[in-house]
Motif scaffolding. Structure first.
Motif, PDB file in Angstrom:
ATOM      1  N   GLU A  18       1.208  -0.898   0.066  1.00  0.00           N
ATOM      2  CA  GLU A  18      -0.271   0.119  -0.004  1.00  0.00           C
ATOM      3  C   GLU A  18       0.824   0.762  -0.047  1.00  0.00           C
ATOM      4  O   GLU A  18      -0.285   2.505  -0.488  1.00  0.00           O
ATOM      5  CB  GLU A  18      -0.540  -0.037   1.382  1.00  0.00           C
ATOM      6  N   SER A  62       0.433   3.114  -3.371  1.00  0.00           N
ATOM      7  CA  SER A  62      -0.521   3.428  -3.529  1.00  0.00           C
ATOM      8  C   SER A  62      -1.062   4.769  -2.746  1.00  0.00           C
ATOM      9  O   SER A  62      -0.500   5.262  -1.617  1.00  0.00           O
ATOM     10  CB  SER A  62      -1.907   2.420  -4.237  1.00  0.00           C
ATOM     11  N   ARG A  71      -7.298   3.752  -2.611  1.00  0.00           N
ATOM     12  CA  ARG A  71      -7.657   2.887  -3.279  1.00  0.00           C
ATOM     13  C   ARG A  71      -7.454   1.349  -2.716  1.00  0.00           C
ATOM     14  O   ARG A  71      -7.329  -0.007  -2.830  1.00  0.00           O
ATOM     15  CB  ARG A  71      -6.795   2.558  -4.484  1.00  0.00           C
ATOM     16  N   VAL A 126      -6.396  -1.818  -4.373  1.00  0.00           N
ATOM     17  CA  VAL A 126      -5.435  -2.110  -4.603  1.00  0.00           C
ATOM     18  C   VAL A 126      -4.697  -2.760  -2.965  1.00  0.00           C
ATOM     19  O   VAL A 126      -5.866  -2.836  -2.154  1.00  0.00           O
ATOM     20  CB  VAL A 126      -3.406  -1.640  -3.884  1.00  0.00           C
TER      21      VAL A 126
END
Length: 245
Positions: free
Chosen positions: A112, A115, A119, A160
């Motif tokens: 993560e 990202s 998401r 994600v």
């Protein structure tokens, strides 16, 4: 031993080579399906399992030709597994069609930290129950996986899923840059746990352990020890078969 998407992609990629592919250990005679030395072949053991998830592997160019690749283990186990060679500018039309198919909910599996927070999904309940989750894994070195994530605009709108493993990767064939980076098959095991398929995750983990052990035994030209993971895998698969109605 069934022929699956990665076997087919391997043959296609091999046919494109204009000269012999010289991966480390590439000159050794191997089973063309499991990539292990013939006396350590696992093909007779492998069985698919029933799963409510699917996987698509985006593989970085020559990754599929490397004997040490673990992505093929996912296709050995999970029936709905797809594989494509990654391209930044010319993605395979079949890949785009797959990602647009309304039966799937594509979910990228990646840390993560790379990202945006919007998401990231953290609970299995965030998956659309009307669709089958299609987990997208990037198969290559860590640097290559980051490149795929950053330079694939056709993936930018997908959620994600991220894992932060407490234990380091057990993958010793190729050393990761960071201790908490996982081999592709290990990631698949965590995904199966995430969707509540703990038995499937256990098989995936043991299949990975067996492949790793047999690969290293082959490098040293050693025979299977009495406590080899391969024997535990055969037992676990037999137990799972007996559980089926």
């Amino acid at each position: 031993m069934r022929v699956h998407a990665i076997h087919k992609l391997y043959q296609q990629r091999l046919a494109q080579c204009t000269r012999p592919f010289l991966a480390r250990g590439g000159r050794i005679e191997r089973c063309t399906n499991c990539m292990l030395l013939p006396y350590l072949c696992l093909c007779s053991l492998k069985k698919t399992v029933k799963s409510n998830g699917a996987f698509v592997l985006l593989m970085y160019d020559d990754e599929i030709l490397k004997p040490s690749n673990t992505g093929r283990l996912i296709a050995d186990l999970i029936p709905d597994t797809y594989a494509f060679i990654w391209s930044r500018t010319q993605p395979e039309p079949q890949l785009l069609q797959l990602l647009q198919d309304p039966q799937w909910q594509p979910i990228i599996v990646f840390p993560e930290e790379y990202s945006t927070a919007q998401r990231v999904i953290r609970e299995a309940q965030q998956i659309d129950k009307q669709k089958t989750p299609l987990f997208i894994l990037f198969d290559g070195s860590w640097a290559q996986a980051k490149k795929i994530f950053r330079k694939s605009p056709y993936l930018d709108h997908f959620p994600v899923l991220s894992f932060s493993p407490e234990s380091i990767s057990r993958y010793l064939i190729r050393k990761a840059v960071k201790d908490n980076q996982l081999a592709t098959a290990e990631v698949a095991g965590r995904v199966l746990e995430f969707i509540g398929e703990h038995d499937n995750a256990a098989v995936m983990d043991l299949l990975f352990t067996t492949f790793k052990e047999n690969y290293m035994l082959g490098k040293e030209r050693k025979q299977l020890p009495d406590n080899a993971a391969q024997f535990r895998l055969a037992q676990l698969l037999q137990q799972n078969t007996q559980k089926k109605p």
